[in-house]
Design a protein around this motif. Structure first.
Motif, PDB file in Angstrom:
ATOM      1  N   GLU A  34      27.541  33.801  52.050  1.00 51.92           N
ATOM      2  CA  GLU A  34      28.702  34.487  52.596  1.00 51.92           C
ATOM      3  C   GLU A  34      29.614  34.915  51.460  1.00 51.92           C
ATOM      4  O   GLU A  34      29.784  34.206  50.477  1.00 51.92           O
ATOM      5  N   THR A  35      30.169  36.090  51.581  1.00 54.55           N
ATOM      6  CA  THR A  35      31.135  36.565  50.604  1.00 54.55           C
ATOM      7  C   THR A  35      32.386  37.015  51.341  1.00 54.55           C
ATOM      8  O   THR A  35      32.332  37.427  52.490  1.00 54.55           O
ATOM      9  N   THR A  36      33.483  36.900  50.670  1.00 53.90           N
ATOM     10  CA  THR A  36      34.725  37.396  51.242  1.00 53.90           C
ATOM     11  C   THR A  36      35.111  38.650  50.502  1.00 53.90           C
ATOM     12  O   THR A  36      34.930  38.742  49.285  1.00 53.90           O
ATOM     13  N   GLN A  37      35.585  39.605  51.225  1.00 53.26           N
ATOM     14  CA  GLN A  37      35.913  40.880  50.617  1.00 53.26           C
ATOM     15  C   GLN A  37      37.287  41.307  51.098  1.00 53.26           C
ATOM     16  O   GLN A  37      37.588  41.232  52.276  1.00 53.26           O
ATOM     17  N   GLY A  38      38.077  41.764  50.176  1.00 53.30           N
ATOM     18  CA  GLY A  38      39.402  42.235  50.517  1.00 53.30           C
ATOM     19  C   GLY A  38      39.438  43.749  50.579  1.00 53.30           C
ATOM     20  O   GLY A  38      38.654  44.438  49.941  1.00 53.30           O
ATOM     21  N   LEU A  39      40.345  44.261  51.345  1.00 53.81           N
ATOM     22  CA  LEU A  39      40.564  45.691  51.474  1.00 53.81           C
ATOM     23  C   LEU A  39      41.816  46.041  50.693  1.00 53.81           C
ATOM     24  O   LEU A  39      42.817  45.339  50.781  1.00 53.81           O
ATOM     25  N   ALA A  40      41.755  47.094  49.912  1.00 52.50           N
ATOM     26  CA  ALA A  40      42.915  47.472  49.104  1.00 52.50           C
ATOM     27  C   ALA A  40      44.065  47.908  50.005  1.00 52.50           C
ATOM     28  O   ALA A  40      43.870  48.572  51.022  1.00 52.50           O
ATOM     29  N   CYS A  41      45.276  47.509  49.617  1.00 52.91           N
ATOM     30  CA  CYS A  41      46.468  47.905  50.358  1.00 52.91           C
ATOM     31  C   CYS A  41      46.676  49.410  50.227  1.00 52.91           C
ATOM     32  O   CYS A  41      46.410  49.988  49.183  1.00 52.91           O
ATOM     33  N   ARG A  42      47.190  50.011  51.267  1.00 49.25           N
ATOM     34  CA  ARG A  42      47.413  51.457  51.272  1.00 49.25           C
ATOM     35  C   ARG A  42      48.732  51.780  50.582  1.00 49.25           C
ATOM     36  O   ARG A  42      49.765  51.209  50.892  1.00 49.25           O
ATOM     37  N   HIS A  43      48.645  52.676  49.639  1.00 46.89           N
ATOM     38  CA  HIS A  43      49.846  53.084  48.898  1.00 46.89           C
ATOM     39  C   HIS A  43      50.526  54.220  49.615  1.00 46.89           C
ATOM     40  O   HIS A  43      49.885  54.961  50.329  1.00 46.89           O
ATOM     41  N   PRO A  44      51.748  54.460  49.536  1.00 53.59           N
ATOM     42  CA  PRO A  44      52.740  53.849  48.648  1.00 53.59           C
ATOM     43  C   PRO A  44      53.445  52.649  49.268  1.00 53.59           C
ATOM     44  O   PRO A  44      54.206  51.972  48.592  1.00 53.59           O
ATOM     45  N   ASP A  45      53.227  52.351  50.532  1.00 54.18           N
ATOM     46  CA  ASP A  45      54.009  51.293  51.185  1.00 54.18           C
ATOM     47  C   ASP A  45      53.273  49.965  51.320  1.00 54.18           C
ATOM     48  O   ASP A  45      53.744  49.061  51.991  1.00 54.18           O
ATOM     49  N   ASN A  46      52.102  49.807  50.678  1.00 56.19           N
ATOM     50  CA  ASN A  46      51.296  48.578  50.745  1.00 56.19           C
ATOM     51  C   ASN A  46      50.971  48.171  52.174  1.00 56.19           C
ATOM     52  O   ASN A  46      51.043  47.003  52.540  1.00 56.19           O
TER      53      ASN A  46
END
Length: 70
Positions: A34-46
């Motif tokens: 199992e791996t955990t993966q994060g999604l990048a925050c949307r710019h400009p307001d995170n």
């Protein structure tokens, strides 16, 4: 005549190479980790979708991964 013999020679080469090899080797089925993966925050307001929070530029679900959240 020379072009026909070269074409025939090429065809024979391709057919002989296509016959090389055998059945693929059997490899045992291993369970995937199992791996955990994060999604990048949307710019400009995170912005992050759903109940995830933006932490260090990545969206993390604090309910499923409490170790990532402060």
């Amino acid at each position: 005549m020379r072009g026909i013999s070269k074409g025939l020679l090429g065809l024979m080469t391709v057919l002989s190479l296509a016959g090389c090899g055998g059945a693929p080797e059997a490899t045992p089925e291993e369970p995937l980790g199992e791996t955990t993966q994060g999604l990048a925050c949307r710019h400009p307001d995170n912005w992050c979708p759903g109940s995830t929070q933006c932490i260090d530029g990545m969206c993390w679900d604090c309910e499923l991964q409490p170790e990532r959240c402060p």
